[in-house]
Scaffold this motif. Sequence first.
Motif, PDB file in Angstrom:
ATOM      1  N   LEU A  28       0.834  -1.225   0.000  1.00 11.20           N
ATOM      2  CA  LEU A  28       0.000   0.000   0.000  1.00 11.20           C
ATOM      3  C   LEU A  28       0.857   1.258   0.000  1.00 11.20           C
ATOM      4  O   LEU A  28       0.589   2.214   0.740  1.00 11.20           O
ATOM      5  CB  LEU A  28      -0.957  -0.006   1.204  1.00 11.20           C
ATOM      6  CG  LEU A  28      -1.882  -1.222   1.341  1.00 11.20           C
ATOM      7  CD1 LEU A  28      -2.804  -1.047   2.539  1.00 11.20           C
ATOM      8  CD2 LEU A  28      -2.690  -1.449   0.074  1.00 11.20           C
ATOM      9  N   ARG A  29       1.867   1.272  -0.843  1.00 10.70           N
ATOM     10  CA  ARG A  29       2.771   2.433  -0.886  1.00 10.70           C
ATOM     11  C   ARG A  29       2.170   3.617  -1.639  1.00 10.70           C
ATOM     12  O   ARG A  29       2.581   4.761  -1.414  1.00 10.70           O
ATOM     13  CB  ARG A  29       4.103   2.022  -1.518  1.00 10.70           C
ATOM     14  CG  ARG A  29       4.802   0.945  -0.694  1.00 10.70           C
ATOM     15  CD  ARG A  29       6.272   0.866  -0.938  1.00 10.70           C
ATOM     16  NE  ARG A  29       6.876  -0.188  -0.119  1.00 10.70           N
ATOM     17  CZ  ARG A  29       8.142  -0.217   0.226  1.00 10.70           C
ATOM     18  NH1 ARG A  29       8.949   0.758  -0.147  1.00 10.70           N
ATOM     19  NH2 ARG A  29       8.620  -1.206   0.962  1.00 10.70           N
ATOM     20  N   GLU A  30       1.232   3.342  -2.546  1.00 12.40           N
ATOM     21  CA  GLU A  30       0.587   4.440  -3.258  1.00 12.40           C
ATOM     22  C   GLU A  30      -0.417   5.122  -2.328  1.00 12.40           C
ATOM     23  O   GLU A  30      -1.254   4.448  -1.736  1.00 12.40           O
ATOM     24  CB  GLU A  30      -0.117   3.921  -4.512  1.00 12.40           C
ATOM     25  CG  GLU A  30       0.819   3.325  -5.546  1.00 12.40           C
ATOM     26  CD  GLU A  30       1.844   4.334  -6.036  1.00 12.40           C
ATOM     27  OE1 GLU A  30       1.478   5.525  -6.182  1.00 12.40           O
ATOM     28  OE2 GLU A  30       3.009   3.941  -6.274  1.00 12.40           O
ATOM     29  N   PRO A  31      -0.317   6.436  -2.173  1.00  9.30           N
ATOM     30  CA  PRO A  31      -1.170   7.133  -1.197  1.00  9.30           C
ATOM     31  C   PRO A  31      -2.657   6.863  -1.362  1.00  9.30           C
ATOM     32  O   PRO A  31      -3.385   6.766  -0.367  1.00  9.30           O
ATOM     33  CB  PRO A  31      -0.841   8.616  -1.452  1.00  9.30           C
ATOM     34  CG  PRO A  31       0.548   8.597  -2.020  1.00  9.30           C
ATOM     35  CD  PRO A  31       0.631   7.352  -2.839  1.00  9.30           C
ATOM     36  N   GLU A  32      -3.114   6.712  -2.609  1.00  6.74           N
ATOM     37  CA  GLU A  32      -4.541   6.505  -2.822  1.00  6.74           C
ATOM     38  C   GLU A  32      -5.010   5.127  -2.361  1.00  6.74           C
ATOM     39  O   GLU A  32      -6.220   4.890  -2.206  1.00  6.74           O
ATOM     40  CB  GLU A  32      -4.902   6.697  -4.298  1.00  6.74           C
ATOM     41  CG  GLU A  32      -4.274   5.692  -5.246  1.00  6.74           C
ATOM     42  CD  GLU A  32      -2.912   6.120  -5.780  1.00  6.74           C
ATOM     43  OE1 GLU A  32      -2.485   5.574  -6.807  1.00  6.74           O
ATOM     44  OE2 GLU A  32      -2.289   7.004  -5.140  1.00  6.74           O
ATOM     45  N   ASN A  33      -4.059   4.214  -2.126  1.00  6.12           N
ATOM     46  CA  ASN A  33      -4.423   2.864  -1.698  1.00  6.12           C
ATOM     47  C   ASN A  33      -4.427   2.693  -0.182  1.00  6.12           C
ATOM     48  O   ASN A  33      -4.957   1.701   0.328  1.00  6.12           O
ATOM     49  CB  ASN A  33      -3.454   1.832  -2.298  1.00  6.12           C
ATOM     50  CG  ASN A  33      -3.583   1.729  -3.797  1.00  6.12           C
ATOM     51  OD1 ASN A  33      -4.654   1.992  -4.347  1.00  6.12           O
ATOM     52  ND2 ASN A  33      -2.508   1.351  -4.467  1.00  6.12           N
ATOM     53  N   TRP A  34      -3.829   3.656   0.515  1.00  4.80           N
ATOM     54  CA  TRP A  34      -3.668   3.480   1.960  1.00  4.80           C
ATOM     55  C   TRP A  34      -4.780   4.166   2.742  1.00  4.80           C
ATOM     56  O   TRP A  34      -5.208   5.271   2.444  1.00  4.80           O
ATOM     57  CB  TRP A  34      -2.327   4.061   2.432  1.00  4.80           C
ATOM     58  CG  TRP A  34      -2.063   3.790   3.894  1.00  4.80           C
ATOM     59  CD1 TRP A  34      -1.397   2.735   4.417  1.00  4.80           C
ATOM     60  CD2 TRP A  34      -2.498   4.577   5.019  1.00  4.80           C
ATOM     61  NE1 TRP A  34      -1.386   2.802   5.797  1.00  4.80           N
ATOM     62  CE2 TRP A  34      -2.055   3.918   6.194  1.00  4.80           C
ATOM     63  CE3 TRP A  34      -3.220   5.762   5.146  1.00  4.80           C
ATOM     64  CZ2 TRP A  34      -2.305   4.424   7.470  1.00  4.80           C
ATOM     65  CZ3 TRP A  34      -3.477   6.254   6.424  1.00  4.80           C
ATOM     66  CH2 TRP A  34      -3.023   5.588   7.569  1.00  4.80           C
ATOM     67  N   SER A  35      -5.271   3.490   3.767  1.00  3.09           N
ATOM     68  CA  SER A  35      -6.110   4.063   4.818  1.00  3.09           C
ATOM     69  C   SER A  35      -5.876   3.217   6.049  1.00  3.09           C
ATOM     70  O   SER A  35      -5.267   2.138   5.976  1.00  3.09           O
ATOM     71  CB  SER A  35      -7.595   4.058   4.433  1.00  3.09           C
ATOM     72  OG  SER A  35      -8.097   2.733   4.427  1.00  3.09           O
ATOM     73  N   VAL A  36      -6.343   3.666   7.191  1.00  2.00           N
ATOM     74  CA  VAL A  36      -6.144   2.908   8.416  1.00  2.00           C
ATOM     75  C   VAL A  36      -6.717   1.498   8.273  1.00  2.00           C
ATOM     76  O   VAL A  36      -6.054   0.493   8.552  1.00  2.00           O
ATOM     77  CB  VAL A  36      -6.800   3.616   9.619  1.00  2.00           C
ATOM     78  CG1 VAL A  36      -6.705   2.752  10.871  1.00  2.00           C
ATOM     79  CG2 VAL A  36      -6.133   4.960   9.872  1.00  2.00           C
ATOM     80  N   MET A  37      -7.947   1.409   7.804  1.00  2.00           N
ATOM     81  CA  MET A  37      -8.593   0.105   7.715  1.00  2.00           C
ATOM     82  C   MET A  37      -8.050  -0.718   6.560  1.00  2.00           C
ATOM     83  O   MET A  37      -7.938  -1.944   6.658  1.00  2.00           O
ATOM     84  CB  MET A  37     -10.109   0.278   7.593  1.00  2.00           C
ATOM     85  CG  MET A  37     -10.748   0.927   8.818  1.00  2.00           C
ATOM     86  SD  MET A  37     -10.170   0.228  10.404  1.00  2.00           S
ATOM     87  CE  MET A  37     -10.692  -1.469  10.264  1.00  2.00           C
ATOM     88  N   ALA A  38      -7.697  -0.065   5.444  1.00  2.00           N
ATOM     89  CA  ALA A  38      -7.108  -0.817   4.332  1.00  2.00           C
ATOM     90  C   ALA A  38      -5.818  -1.485   4.774  1.00  2.00           C
ATOM     91  O   ALA A  38      -5.566  -2.655   4.458  1.00  2.00           O
ATOM     92  CB  ALA A  38      -6.854   0.117   3.150  1.00  2.00           C
ATOM     93  N   ALA A  39      -4.986  -0.755   5.517  1.00  2.00           N
ATOM     94  CA  ALA A  39      -3.730  -1.334   6.010  1.00  2.00           C
ATOM     95  C   ALA A  39      -3.993  -2.460   7.008  1.00  2.00           C
ATOM     96  O   ALA A  39      -3.291  -3.483   7.004  1.00  2.00           O
ATOM     97  CB  ALA A  39      -2.876  -0.243   6.651  1.00  2.00           C
ATOM     98  N   ALA A  40      -5.004  -2.281   7.854  1.00  2.00           N
ATOM     99  CA  ALA A  40      -5.320  -3.305   8.855  1.00  2.00           C
ATOM    100  C   ALA A  40      -5.752  -4.608   8.184  1.00  2.00           C
ATOM    101  O   ALA A  40      -5.262  -5.694   8.522  1.00  2.00           O
ATOM    102  CB  ALA A  40      -6.406  -2.807   9.801  1.00  2.00           C
ATOM    103  N   PHE A  41      -6.660  -4.532   7.219  1.00  2.00           N
ATOM    104  CA  PHE A  41      -7.140  -5.741   6.550  1.00  2.00           C
ATOM    105  C   PHE A  41      -6.079  -6.322   5.617  1.00  2.00           C
ATOM    106  O   PHE A  41      -5.980  -7.547   5.484  1.00  2.00           O
ATOM    107  CB  PHE A  41      -8.430  -5.442   5.783  1.00  2.00           C
ATOM    108  CG  PHE A  41      -9.637  -5.307   6.670  1.00  2.00           C
ATOM    109  CD1 PHE A  41     -10.114  -6.403   7.382  1.00  2.00           C
ATOM    110  CD2 PHE A  41     -10.292  -4.102   6.807  1.00  2.00           C
ATOM    111  CE1 PHE A  41     -11.230  -6.291   8.209  1.00  2.00           C
ATOM    112  CE2 PHE A  41     -11.400  -3.969   7.633  1.00  2.00           C
ATOM    113  CZ  PHE A  41     -11.876  -5.070   8.337  1.00  2.00           C
TER     114      PHE A  41
END
Length: 326
Positions: free
Chosen positions: A176-189
């Motif tokens: 998830l290095r691309e900023p548009e792909n990262w969020s708190v929950m996206a990283a958690a899952f």
Amino acid sequence: MVSLATIRASNVLLSTHLPSSPTILFIGATSGISLSILQHISQYADAPHIYSVARPPSAPAHQALLSILQEQHPTSTYTLIEADPTLLSSIPKITSTLTTHESKLDMLIFSAGHLSFEGRANTAEGLDPGMALGYYSRLLTLHSLLPLLNKSPNPRVLSVLAGGMEAPLNESDLDLREPENWSVMAAAFQGATMGTLSLEHLAQQNPELSIVHWAPGVVDTPSLARARKFGVPAAAAEAMSAEEAGERGLFYVTSERYSVNDGIVPIEDGVEKATKSAGGIFLVGADGESKDSEAVLAPMRERGVPTKVWEFTLGIFEETLKLGGD
């Protein structure tokens, strides 16, 4: 649901069923669930060799606690390893301590985690701290300690995170290095799902190893207080006490119910063996029951995603440790 009474009855039997001088490594036991597991193991185990990792800011307080446990249980051995598991370059210090002083490792317990509510702020090694703690450092530690685990007559691994809550991966950007792909929950899952796939990969290569990936739900820990501070909706639910979570965690890492072979403590009459995932690990929910994530995991296995994830992970290990000078 596995009742707390059943769990307590099983844990009491540890005093007679757990082999003498078990070797146990905790990463994340300075507070919360793993701290409670550590305290319960200290109560029941006969002369355990307990290693516990603490980051430098937490080390003095944790050492004070371990010293108290040492006084209460003089035949036990408690060793503090001061290291920051957020940094993969710290993991060789942890693993070399075990390989230098121990001939086997019986239990490996992970619960350190982090949710970046303030936004992604990479570690010095360029990794999201949540994925570093919840995924990369756990798998690097486990991978490095497999030789010691395989010398145990009944090796057990407990990863406290989100077993049974797997979700489709962003396969084109696993970190998830691309900023548009990262969020708190996206990283958690993302980290939890990659964790399950990689744990399954290692379980298949090490068939005597029992691995539990547990989602404890809402537990009254410092992490919950932090989540409430940031207004996370799930944090408003009624919380399990850390005391109960510790008893449950101890049960999951010792009961035959969650063992690929014989467990340390036999299961009681009327209690069924837990069901493993098709990949060979136990995905366990807050109620102690097996969770079925095959709708998500099976298509990924069919497409070879676990191999892709593991090869990517090995690349992160190599790149990061090289940058760290190890």
